[in-house]
Enzyme design. Sequence first.
Site, PDB file in Angstrom:
ATOM      1  N   CYS A 122     -29.633  13.173  71.119  1.00 24.22           N
ATOM      2  CA  CYS A 122     -30.777  12.623  70.908  1.00 24.22           C
ATOM      3  C   CYS A 122     -30.740  11.948  69.261  1.00 24.22           C
ATOM      4  O   CYS A 122     -30.830  10.230  69.188  1.00 24.22           O
ATOM      5  CB  CYS A 122     -32.469  12.342  70.272  1.00 24.22           C
ATOM      6  N   HIS A 264     -35.949   7.962  66.521  1.00 27.26           N
ATOM      7  CA  HIS A 264     -35.194   8.554  67.549  1.00 27.26           C
ATOM      8  C   HIS A 264     -36.810   8.441  68.551  1.00 27.26           C
ATOM      9  O   HIS A 264     -38.296   9.289  68.043  1.00 27.26           O
ATOM     10  CB  HIS A 264     -35.121   9.455  67.666  1.00 27.26           C
ATOM     11  N   ASN A 294     -38.405   9.357  76.805  1.00 33.98           N
ATOM     12  CA  ASN A 294     -37.797   9.901  75.290  1.00 33.98           C
ATOM     13  C   ASN A 294     -36.155  10.154  76.340  1.00 33.98           C
ATOM     14  O   ASN A 294     -36.089  10.451  77.421  1.00 33.98           O
ATOM     15  CB  ASN A 294     -37.721  11.341  75.278  1.00 33.98           C
TER      16      ASN A 294
END
Length: 343
Positions: A122, A264, A294
Amino acid sequence: MTDPQRPEADARPAAVLKGLGTYLPPRAVSNDELSERLDTSDEWIRTRTGIRQRYWVEPGTATGDLAVEAGSRALKSAGVDGVDAVVLATTTPDHLCPATAPWVAARLGLGRVPAYDVAAVCAGFVYALASAAGLILTGVAGRVLVIGAETYSGILDPGDRNTAVIFGDGAGAVVLEAGRADEPGALLGFDLGSDGEQHDLIAIPGGGSRQRAGGSPPDPSECYFTMQGKRVFAQAVTRMGDSSSALLERLGWPSATVDRLVGHQANVRILHAVADQLDIARERAVVNLDRVGNTSAASIPLALADAAATGGLNPGERVLLTAFGGGLAWGSTALVWPDVTPN
């Protein structure tokens, strides 16, 4: 008196953001749809993550396909048809070997430019930006296409409500060009870090050389993405907060002068906790995970494009980007937002 929002003339070379493109697959997956097969509910998912829906690819669509779409749109946004290099951040490459980036470059008609993948989960997009900026600052490339693309739906255990409800598929890309540090869009610095002692907090246990060295085939469950949620939550807040603070101090940006925090998009509670740690008002934290989930390495460009398209991000505003992912790996960068129209 100097306006803190306006950088003084700075002729230092820099990598400058010139274009932004994104792509989401057409299939939207709601919390209610997941609740039909998992022991969960729309309320449970929303209250713990902030996510209402995510997008998943249809069978036959791979990460490289999403990357091509986002890359093409970023090139159009920048008004260019060629680059000198391609850097692709992904946790879900089309193959273990070869890298996906060369195929993406070929599909985009970019010729025999250098192209490679970056694997920082990520945090991958921030790492890819740093890598691309290095190519520009060392004179290897004058223009670089940076892509974050993921198809997490293919690595999730469909029966694990702790991961299956969180992740989505998508891609985002930017075009960076050689320029000056006083230009809007210039990446003004980076703070990167990792902690391999905690590599097991976010992992796919099977499929790599570590598992194969054991001499036995992996259990099917070992090929799914795993995450120790509570420990990851605490690490994400601490690492993104500390990395952001270090970068802001280096740049001489008080937190009060940061107009937009683009973290993020993992969990809305993480985003708010990072904002609180930095003493940045929560309403200045860009949030679009409620609509896309996500998307790992794609999350920051998707959030940037969404904010720019809806008026939540305007030219001249100071923007802080920060991310955290498996490895453990984390990183931050900052820029003054340019007059860029997302495609």
